[in-house]
Design an enzyme around this catalytic site. Structure first.
Site, PDB file in Angstrom:
ATOM      1  CG  ASP A  71       3.453  13.317  -0.739  1.00  0.00           C
ATOM      2  OD1 ASP A  71       4.074  12.475  -1.422  1.00  0.00           O
ATOM      3  OD2 ASP A  71       2.635  13.002   0.124  1.00  0.00           O
ATOM      4  CG  ASP A 117      -1.431  13.190  -4.474  1.00  0.00           C
ATOM      5  OD1 ASP A 117      -2.636  13.496  -4.571  1.00  0.00           O
ATOM      6  OD2 ASP A 117      -0.959  12.606  -3.485  1.00  0.00           O
ATOM      7  NE  ARG A 142      -4.002  14.041  -0.807  1.00  0.00           N
ATOM      8  CZ  ARG A 142      -4.983  14.305  -1.662  1.00  0.00           C
ATOM      9  NH1 ARG A 142      -6.035  14.973  -1.263  1.00  0.00           N
ATOM     10  NH2 ARG A 142      -4.928  13.886  -2.911  1.00  0.00           N
ATOM     11  CG  ASN A 143       0.307  15.903  -1.316  1.00  0.00           C
ATOM     12  OD1 ASN A 143       0.507  15.277  -0.264  1.00  0.00           O
ATOM     13  ND2 ASN A 143      -0.282  15.357  -2.362  1.00  0.00           N
TER      14      ASN A 143
END
Ligand code: ADP
Length: 301
Positions: free
Chosen positions: A178, A160, A164-165
């Site tokens: 994350d 992922d 955003r992480n």
């Protein structure tokens, strides 16, 4: 041994943690900023008094932390999934990966992590778009590549990788966060995803979309997309495109466009990360070395 998760030595005394403002909302519950009062160990105190012989020395230090809480405390399966992230994080020690400080494993379960003072990268990029130089954006990409090269050496697949992480610790330091989706994989094998989680299709490689195949090579593809988001100052990929249309575009050879002011050498690296054939993509070690070169070229200008 990654298959036997224990965080026993990471157990914290909850009375030493004080939660204050809520700073985020996670999949499992709210995230708070807090303080952790760390007692100075007897050993450290002895050393200190030997050196300074000063009895007025503090007996503890206070550090700011981020605390993830879990709302579904009654459901053992949910708490297990929640804690899975802590089990993964405890294996990593890297300057550009958010560090696990510890957990409170008795309900309510808390995961205590290093605090990234400046929060989410995407919001930071948007808020500081006027100020951020090109060199700084390149530096962020390079820092993340060192973290990913480290994960690659540990045979971890993150699955992922996306802006955003990424969290911002200081104006010159970003960190990967994350690990909720990451899984350990052995050398030649790969992980098949369970289809229940919403998949980040617009970041995913063709083989991840088509066959749910996640490897270090598919992490490389995702990192290419993450670099693109950084250079685009937080714009998400394939805006206005339906998830179900992404694979057709990729199979027709379409790729994310050249971001404004992107050095040609960097776009060439991103394009290599987006090779349809996983084996044709560079590994993170190569990517790190290339970014280092691009950075030093950029410094000369
Ligand atoms: P989940 O993976 O469970 O959905 P996240 O890890 O994305 O939760 O956390 C939710 C939000 O909380 C993040 O987007 C971020 O704003 C904030 N956050 C999480 N961890 C930290 C941290 N270590 N430092 C600062 N903010 C954090």
């Amino acid at each position: 041994d990654y298959s036997t998760p224990t965080v026993r030595n990471y157990e914290l005394d909850r009375s030493q943690i004080v939660l204050s403002a809520k700073i985020g909302v996670g999949q499992f519950g709210d995230v708070y900023v807090g303080t952790y009062t760390v007692p100075i160990s007897a050993k450290a105190k002895n050393k200190r008094s030997e050196r300074a012989q000063n009895s007025s020395d503090a007996k503890y230090t206070v550090m700011q932390v981020a605390v993830k809480t879990c709302k579904a405390n009654e459901d053992p399966e949910k708490t297990e999934n929640f804690l899975a992230e802590a089990y993964i994080m405890q294996k990593f020690h890297h300057p550009h990966i958010i560090r696990l400080i510890g957990i409170c494993s008795v309900m309510p379960i808390w995961i205590v992590m290093e605090l990234a003072q400046l929060g989410e990268l995407r919001a930071y990029l948007k808020a500081n778009s006027e100020r951020l130089t090109h060199g700084t954006l390149l530096q962020y990409c390079y820092q993340l590549s060192t973290a990913l090269s480290y994960l690659e050496s540990k045979k971890f697949v993150h699955r992922d990788i996306a802006a955003r992480n990424v969290l911002v610790s200081s104006p010159t330091c970003v960190k990967l966060a994350d690990f909720g989706l990451s899984r350990w994989v052995s050398d030649q094998s790969y992980y098949h995803s369970t289809p229940t989680v919403a998949l980040p299709i617009k970041w995913m490689s063709p083989e991840s979309i088509n066959f749910r195949r996640f490897t270090t090579a598919s992490d490389v593809w995702m990192f290419g997309v993450c670099i693109w988001e950084i250079l685009m100052l937080g714009v998400k990929p394939f805006q206005g495109v339906k998830n179900s249309d992404v694979i057709t575009k990729l199979e027709n050879g379409e790729r994310l466009p050249l971001p404004p002011n992107c050095p040609p050498r960097l776009y060439s690296l991103m394009s290599q990360c987006w090779a349809y054939e996983p084996l044709k993509r560079p590994n993170f070690k190569r990517i790190k070395e290339t970014l280092e070169e691009i950075l030093s070229e950029d410094d000369m200008n």
